[in-house]
Write an enzyme that holds these catalytic residues in place. Structure first.
Site, PDB file in Angstrom:
ATOM      1  N   GLU A  27      45.727  49.456  50.588  1.00 28.93           N
ATOM      2  CA  GLU A  27      44.681  50.407  51.001  1.00 28.93           C
ATOM      3  C   GLU A  27      43.577  49.570  51.613  1.00 28.93           C
ATOM      4  O   GLU A  27      42.904  48.798  50.926  1.00 28.93           O
ATOM      5  CB  GLU A  27      44.203  51.205  49.783  1.00 28.93           C
ATOM      6  CG  GLU A  27      43.497  52.488  50.182  1.00 28.93           C
ATOM      7  CD  GLU A  27      42.002  52.388  50.100  1.00 28.93           C
ATOM      8  OE1 GLU A  27      41.401  52.039  51.146  1.00 28.93           O
ATOM      9  OE2 GLU A  27      41.442  52.629  49.020  1.00 28.93           O
TER      10      GLU A  27
ATOM     11  N   GLU B 220      34.597  48.163  61.077  1.00 31.95           N
ATOM     12  CA  GLU B 220      34.068  48.590  59.781  1.00 31.95           C
ATOM     13  C   GLU B 220      32.848  47.738  59.430  1.00 31.95           C
ATOM     14  O   GLU B 220      32.919  46.513  59.437  1.00 31.95           O
ATOM     15  CB  GLU B 220      35.149  48.410  58.718  1.00 31.95           C
ATOM     16  CG  GLU B 220      34.755  48.980  57.388  1.00 31.95           C
ATOM     17  CD  GLU B 220      35.875  48.907  56.360  1.00 31.95           C
ATOM     18  OE1 GLU B 220      36.525  47.849  56.260  1.00 31.95           O
ATOM     19  OE2 GLU B 220      36.081  49.905  55.656  1.00 31.95           O
TER      20      GLU B 220
ATOM     21  N   CYS C 211      35.437  52.635  51.704  1.00 31.13           N
ATOM     22  CA  CYS C 211      36.338  52.421  52.856  1.00 31.13           C
ATOM     23  C   CYS C 211      36.476  53.700  53.666  1.00 31.13           C
ATOM     24  O   CYS C 211      36.721  53.662  54.863  1.00 31.13           O
ATOM     25  CB  CYS C 211      37.724  51.961  52.451  1.00 31.13           C
ATOM     26  SG  CYS C 211      37.913  51.515  50.761  1.00 31.13           S
TER      27      CYS C 211
ATOM     28  N   LYS D 183      43.494  41.625  39.114  1.00 30.01           N
ATOM     29  CA  LYS D 183      42.343  40.776  39.418  1.00 30.01           C
ATOM     30  C   LYS D 183      41.224  41.601  40.045  1.00 30.01           C
ATOM     31  O   LYS D 183      41.382  42.164  41.134  1.00 30.01           O
ATOM     32  CB  LYS D 183      42.729  39.665  40.402  1.00 30.01           C
ATOM     33  CG  LYS D 183      41.589  38.663  40.564  1.00 30.01           C
ATOM     34  CD  LYS D 183      41.748  37.754  41.749  1.00 30.01           C
ATOM     35  CE  LYS D 183      41.149  38.306  42.998  1.00 30.01           C
ATOM     36  NZ  LYS D 183      39.681  38.473  42.979  1.00 30.01           N
TER      37      LYS D 183
HETATM   38  P1  ADP Z   1      36.120  42.832  50.826  1.00 26.28           P
HETATM   39  O1  ADP Z   1      35.861  42.538  52.260  1.00 26.28           O
HETATM   40  O2  ADP Z   1      36.099  44.258  50.447  1.00 26.28           O
HETATM   41  O3  ADP Z   1      35.448  41.895  49.878  1.00 26.28           O
HETATM   42  P2  ADP Z   1      38.524  41.333  50.469  1.00 26.28           P
HETATM   43  O4  ADP Z   1      39.798  41.733  51.093  1.00 26.28           O
HETATM   44  O5  ADP Z   1      37.877  40.081  50.895  1.00 26.28           O
HETATM   45  O6  ADP Z   1      37.639  42.618  50.665  1.00 26.28           O
HETATM   46  O7  ADP Z   1      38.661  41.292  48.895  1.00 26.28           O
HETATM   47  C1  ADP Z   1      39.364  42.250  48.139  1.00 26.28           C
HETATM   48  C2  ADP Z   1      40.060  41.548  47.003  1.00 26.28           C
HETATM   49  O8  ADP Z   1      41.029  40.649  47.535  1.00 26.28           O
HETATM   50  C3  ADP Z   1      39.139  40.713  46.131  1.00 26.28           C
HETATM   51  O9  ADP Z   1      39.566  40.843  44.782  1.00 26.28           O
HETATM   52  C4  ADP Z   1      39.378  39.307  46.642  1.00 26.28           C
HETATM   53  O10 ADP Z   1      39.121  38.294  45.689  1.00 26.28           O
HETATM   54  C5  ADP Z   1      40.864  39.357  46.975  1.00 26.28           C
HETATM   55  N1  ADP Z   1      41.326  38.365  47.939  1.00 26.28           N
HETATM   56  C6  ADP Z   1      40.597  37.684  48.873  1.00 26.28           C
HETATM   57  N2  ADP Z   1      41.397  36.849  49.587  1.00 26.28           N
HETATM   58  C7  ADP Z   1      42.661  37.006  49.103  1.00 26.28           C
HETATM   59  C8  ADP Z   1      43.943  36.446  49.434  1.00 26.28           C
HETATM   60  N3  ADP Z   1      44.085  35.560  50.410  1.00 26.28           N
HETATM   61  N4  ADP Z   1      45.030  36.864  48.737  1.00 26.28           N
HETATM   62  C9  ADP Z   1      44.900  37.787  47.758  1.00 26.28           C
HETATM   63  N5  ADP Z   1      43.732  38.338  47.394  1.00 26.28           N
HETATM   64  C10 ADP Z   1      42.616  37.972  48.054  1.00 26.28           C
END
Ligand code: ADP
Length: 498
Positions: free
Chosen positions: A277, A408, A311, A203
């Site tokens: 990561e 961050e 990151c 995804k």
């Molecule tokens: P960033 O702050 O870099 O956007 P996120 O951790 O919010 O990082 O998002 C990174 C990825 O994780 C995206 O593909 C997002 O859709 C997905 N994501 C967000 N929430 C969840 C969750 N609860 N479980 C799994 N994946 C998630």
């Protein structure tokens, strides 16, 4: 007679820089015409494009002008279930049984096709994510192809990678990636999984789905057997559905520490394996014996290019007191010459911030930094009227405990602190919840070895910064996550060894 004190105007702690920039570069935009973007994208399941069960789609926009680029499907639990079943079938019936040298041929083919379509992929990456075309053209896309080449080479040589051990794949890998390196993160995840005989449900991030969908079209064209890689678009709920699916064997996640923790909680007590990561707050350390101009350029490269959307960005600078004034003067001068604007212009150093939400986060931190008493310097450059842009910004007089030195920010914002001794800087650099990367600038090899041994960071660069290679492992300590991607180490999280 009492002398009335003249009221002093309140001194602001924001200083706008102004240097002579009486000349400018002529625009050198890359053509958009090479980018074929469909108005709508479905889900890539079992080698075909399938409508989402909910019938729902969401827009993906260009953060540089806020215009809609395309609509992409939102996958729900039913779609995740379909994709995982397709991946399971492909794993059991085709991929794990295929001789490794045949698997390698597919991976090599994918690498070559990424090279053939490099220009289009770079333009789409910059349109959808906001990063400068120089970065997507010269780094993201070639590095993605190199990753597939590198792991294709390992596919039939696992017995040499792990001598006297029996290697078997884990099964179906659920892979969730962020928006800062959309195609490259997809390559980092998919290439080692395929080389080791696993199948994939991936995804991409909701704000940058387009290059992953283009990659799906490449996989189709490469005749990769149906179901070996499935690509589902959607937001956090889709990611959570992948994490929670009972037939997933391994989760590979890159993203925020917050979501990383949610994932750890969700899989606790299950047999699912995970590599995470997560965030970072990298320290760049300049010693007084460093080549100062080179170090200043390295610091600029480490935090401002690519909008600080990395990151491992060098978002904290520790500079030895004796050279602090010189380094700060040079940094202020250099940020004034950085070009902020159209990501498709080849002169652009700092493109668009990926989303309004991220821009708001950066602004929130700028306000926090000022409130904490740090002195803020920002470039005087004009920003485009539309889109999400942020001036390169430097904070001085920062205290170790300030939030801008601990948390961050993920934007073009540098916090500068000073130090006197090696022990002091080690103590300070290690004093964050993170441990992804660090940089050391010095003339002395012995100092480099002393530092690299004591810095609690997965990667330490010496007299350079943000250099990547598929043969080199990458990953963090502490809240920056666990597991390594890249190199021989990057094979391990996808294998069971006996
Ligand atoms: P960033 O702050 O870099 O956007 P996120 O951790 O919010 O990082 O998002 C990174 C990825 O994780 C995206 O593909 C997002 O859709 C997905 N994501 C967000 N929430 C969840 C969750 N609860 N479980 C799994 N994946 C998630």
């Amino acid at each position: 007679m009492a002398v009335q004190k003249k009221k002093q105007p309140r001194r602001s702690n924001t200083i706008k820089l102004k240097f002579d920039t009486s000349w400018t570069y002529a625009p050198a935009p890359e053509s958009r015409s090479v980018a074929q973007i469909a108005p709508e994208y479905d889900l890539f399941i079992n080698g075909t494009w399938q409508k989402p069960s909910s019938g729902e789609y969401f827009d993906t926009i260009n953060p540089a002008d806020e215009k809609v680029l395309s609509r992409v499907a939102a996958a729900n639990e039913k779609d995740v279930d379909k994709a995982v079943s397709a991946a399971r079938q492909a794993y059991d019936k085709v991929w794990r049984r295929m001789p490794a040298k045949e698997r390698a041929k597919y991976i090599f083919r994918i690498a070559r096709m990424i090279q053939e379509k490099a220009r289009e992929l770079a333009v789409i990456e910059s349109l959808d994510g906001g990063k400068p075309i120089r970065e997507s053209r010269d780094f993201d896309v070639p590095a993605a192809a190199n990753h597939f080449f590198y792991y294709a080479g390992w596919a039939d040589k696992l017995e040499y990678a792990f001598p006297n051990r029996q290697c078997s794949p884990l099964g179906v890998a659920g892979q969730i990636i962020p928006w800062n390196f959309p195609l490259l993160m997809a390559a980092w995840k998919i290439a080692p999984a395929l080389a080791t005989g696993n199948t994939v449900v991936l995804k991409p991030a909701e704000t940058t789905p387009l290059t992953a969908l283009k990659l799906a079209a490449i996989l189709q064209e490469a005749d990769l057997p149906p179901g070996v890689v499935n690509i589902l678009t959607g937001a956090g709920a889709t990611g959570a559905a992948i994490v929670n699916h009972p037939d997933i064997n391994k989760i590979a996640f890159t993203g925020s520490t917050e979501v990383g923790k949610l994932i750890q909680r969700a899989i606790a007590g299950t047999p699912k394996k995970a590599t995470l990561e997560l965030g970072g707050k990298a320290a760049n350390i300049i010693f007084e014996d460093a080549p100062i101009d080179q170090a200043v350029e390295g610091v600029i490269n480490g935090i401002f290019f690519n909008q600080g959307h990395v990151c491992c960005a060098g978002s904290r600078l520790y500079v030895q007191e004796s050279v602090a004034a010189e380094v700060i003067r040079k940094l202020k001068h250099r940020i004034e010459t950085l070009i902020v604007g159209d990501p498709l212009d080849k002169n652009t150093d700092i493109g668009a911030i990926n989303s309004r939400q991220q821009l708001d986060t950066i602004h929130r931190y700028l306000a926090i930094g000022k409130k904490e008493g740090a002195e803020m310097y920002e470039s005087s450059c004009a920003l485009p009227r539309k889109g999400f842009f942020c001036r390169p910004t430097i904070f001085t007089n920062v205290a170790q405990s300030n939030r801008i030195a601990q948390e961050e920010i993920f934007g073009p914002v540098l916090a500068i602190l000073t130090f006197r001794t090696d022990d002091e800087v080690i103590e300070k650099a290690n004093n964050t919840p993170y441990g992804l990367s660090a940089g050391v600038w010095t003339d002395k090899g012995s100092k480099i070895f002393n530092m690299t041994k004591r810095l609690r960071a997965g990667v330490v660069w010496a007299n350079t910064f943000n250099k990547f290679d598929p043969t080199s492992p990458f990953g963090g300590y502490k809240e920056s996550g666990y597991g390594r991607e890249g190199g021989l180490h990057g094979l391990l999280p996808y294998l069971s060894l006996r």
